[in-house]
Each structure stands twice: as C-alpha cells, then as structure tokens.
Scaffold this active site. Structure first.
Site, PDB file in Angstrom:
ATOM      1  N   GLY A  65       6.161   9.025  -8.692  1.00 27.92           N
ATOM      2  CA  GLY A  65       6.406   7.922  -9.611  1.00 27.92           C
ATOM      3  C   GLY A  65       6.004   6.614  -8.960  1.00 27.92           C
ATOM      4  N   GLN A  73       5.889  -2.432  -7.673  1.00 30.97           N
ATOM      5  CA  GLN A  73       5.509  -1.888  -6.363  1.00 30.97           C
ATOM      6  C   GLN A  73       4.051  -2.167  -6.012  1.00 30.97           C
ATOM      7  OE1 GLN A  73       7.298   2.198  -7.271  1.00 30.97           O
ATOM      8  NE2 GLN A  73       7.660   1.964  -5.077  1.00 30.97           N
ATOM      9  N   CYS A 117      11.244   6.530  -1.639  1.00 35.40           N
ATOM     10  CA  CYS A 117      10.550   5.500  -2.406  1.00 35.40           C
ATOM     11  C   CYS A 117       9.311   5.071  -1.628  1.00 35.40           C
ATOM     12  CB  CYS A 117      11.492   4.311  -2.601  1.00 35.40           C
ATOM     13  SG  CYS A 117      10.743   2.973  -3.534  1.00 35.40           S
ATOM     14  N   LEU A 118       8.180   4.938  -2.321  1.00 34.93           N
ATOM     15  CA  LEU A 118       6.946   4.562  -1.625  1.00 34.93           C
ATOM     16  C   LEU A 118       7.053   3.176  -0.987  1.00 34.93           C
ATOM     17  CD1 LEU A 118       4.249   5.915  -4.126  1.00 34.93           C
ATOM     18  CD2 LEU A 118       5.055   6.975  -2.007  1.00 34.93           C
ATOM     19  N   HIS A 164      14.941   6.378 -11.308  1.00 34.09           N
ATOM     20  CA  HIS A 164      14.508   5.663 -10.099  1.00 34.09           C
ATOM     21  C   HIS A 164      13.442   4.614 -10.435  1.00 34.09           C
ATOM     22  CE1 HIS A 164      13.348   5.491  -5.698  1.00 34.09           C
ATOM     23  NE2 HIS A 164      12.293   4.963  -6.279  1.00 34.09           N
ATOM     24  N   GLU A 165      12.454   5.012 -11.236  1.00 29.57           N
ATOM     25  CA  GLU A 165      11.365   4.084 -11.582  1.00 29.57           C
ATOM     26  C   GLU A 165      11.873   2.964 -12.493  1.00 29.57           C
ATOM     27  OE1 GLU A 165       8.816   4.202  -9.824  1.00 29.57           O
ATOM     28  OE2 GLU A 165       9.292   6.173  -9.017  1.00 29.57           O
ATOM     29  N   HIS A 196      13.306   0.156 -10.690  1.00 26.04           N
ATOM     30  CA  HIS A 196      12.316  -0.766 -10.118  1.00 26.04           C
ATOM     31  C   HIS A 196      12.005  -1.934 -11.057  1.00 26.04           C
ATOM     32  CE1 HIS A 196      11.080   0.796  -6.265  1.00 26.04           C
ATOM     33  NE2 HIS A 196      10.854   2.007  -6.744  1.00 26.04           N
TER      34      HIS A 196
HETATM   35 NI    NI Z   1      10.710   3.771  -5.649  1.00 25.48          NI
END
Ligand code: NI
Length: 198
Positions: A45, A50, A107-108, A149-150, A153
């Site tokens: 995701g 991000q 998380c990236l 989660h996304e 963000h």
């Molecule tokens: Ni994340």
C-alpha cells in the site's frame, strides 16, 4: 517513474490531506508513478502523502498476501486478495466494527520497524476509483487492515501513533535516526532531518 518515499518525521505525514476533484492535473500519471514506487519498495500500500503530495489518494495491491508457498495452507485472512489491486480517491471509512485484533504493521516511511497495532476487523468504505466511479464496499481480514493503515496516512496518522507511550519511548531513538536518514532502506527516500555528516 519511481518517486522518493518521504520518511518518518516529515511534516506532510502528520497533515490531514486535501480532497481532489476531476480537474486534478496529472492524476493518471501520479497513480502510475505511485504503483511503480510501491512495487519498487515491495510495499502492499502507498498513500499520496508518502510521495510528498498532500491529497486524499492511496493505492493498494495486496496480492503478495495471497501467495501460498508449496505445502502451505492458504491463509483464510488473505481470501480474495489474489487480485486485490485498487485505487482509492477521496475515501471515507464509514464504519469500523468487530473486536480489535493485533497485527504487526510496517510502513514504507518507517523502514525496518514492525509493531503490533490493534484495529477493528471489518470496515465499510466509500471512495472514487481512477475513473471517478463511486463505490461503497465492505472489507475484512488483511484487506481491511491495509486500507485502515493507508487511510490513516491521509488523515495524518502513522501506525506508531497507535502504539502505547512505553512502546513509543522504546522506539524513539530508532525513529529519530530514520528522520535523519540513518537507516538502510532498500529504496529511495527523502529524509526531513538529513544529517550533514557523510
Ligand atoms: Ni504506511
């Protein structure tokens, strides 16, 4: 084009993102770049903040969860994720229901850290797709988890915000190091507090 991923500590990750409309320029290119960036980083995701765009848009591709190793039983939580590749524009989580469950999230923007986060298992979400078609859908299992989660963000929330104060204290140094670029991420990132020393 692969874009750099914004690291923990960047103000944009703490900001509530703005809705977009059909006049938003370069949407298809942006979505294409986001998928390319997500795959390059082996993520499931990615949300627009991000990649340094404060807009209410995220993408998911949960098909890696549906991969079954030879001799392994398929994971019931991953049911239906074989083709779970989607674009969510201006989404609204209408409802979250059920008993909270723990799942180790990563998380990236926060490389090399995974922590258990408690969330409700079922969601109802409305959103627009890339063709601006409106949808209202229900998800559970890993699909719901990735979406939650996304979605966080675009609300300016990171999974670390869900952890206990004690857990956060324990992670403090690691998180500060990430913001300074002192982490070995296997993809390109943009660090808010890049240290001058080389
Ligand atoms: Ni994340």
């Amino acid at each position: 084009m692969v874009l750099p991923i914004v690291a923990y500590g960047s103000p944009i990750l703490k900001k509530e993102a703005e809705e977009i409309d059909e006049s938003y320029e370069g949407l298809n290119q942006l979505i294409e770049d986001m998928f390319e960036t997500m795959y390059e980083a082996s993520g499931v995701g990615l949300a627009a903040p991000q990649i340094d765009k404060s807009v209410r848009l995220f993408i998911v591709d949960a098909s890696p969860f549906a991969e079954v190793e030879e001799g392994e039983e398929p994971d019931p939580m991953a049911k239906g994720l074989e083709n779970f590749k989607k674009v969510f524009i201006n989404p609204i989580i209408e409802e979250e229901t059920g008993e909270e469950w723990a799942f180790a999230e990563g998380c990236l923007s926060i490389p090399k850290i995974r922590e258990e986060v408690m969330r409700k298992p079922k969601i109802k979400i409305s959103y627009y797709d890339q063709q601006w078609k409106f949808h209202e859908e229900e998800y559970d299992g890993y699909a719901a988890r990735i979406i939650q989660h996304e979605y966080d963000h675009i609300e300016g929330i990171l999974f670390t915000d869900h952890l206990s104060p004690l857990k956060r204290t324990i992670l403090k140094k690691k998180l500060a190091n990430i913001s300074k670029g002192e982490v070995d991420a296997p993809y390109r990132m943009k660090f808010p507090n890049l240290s001058k020393k080389r």
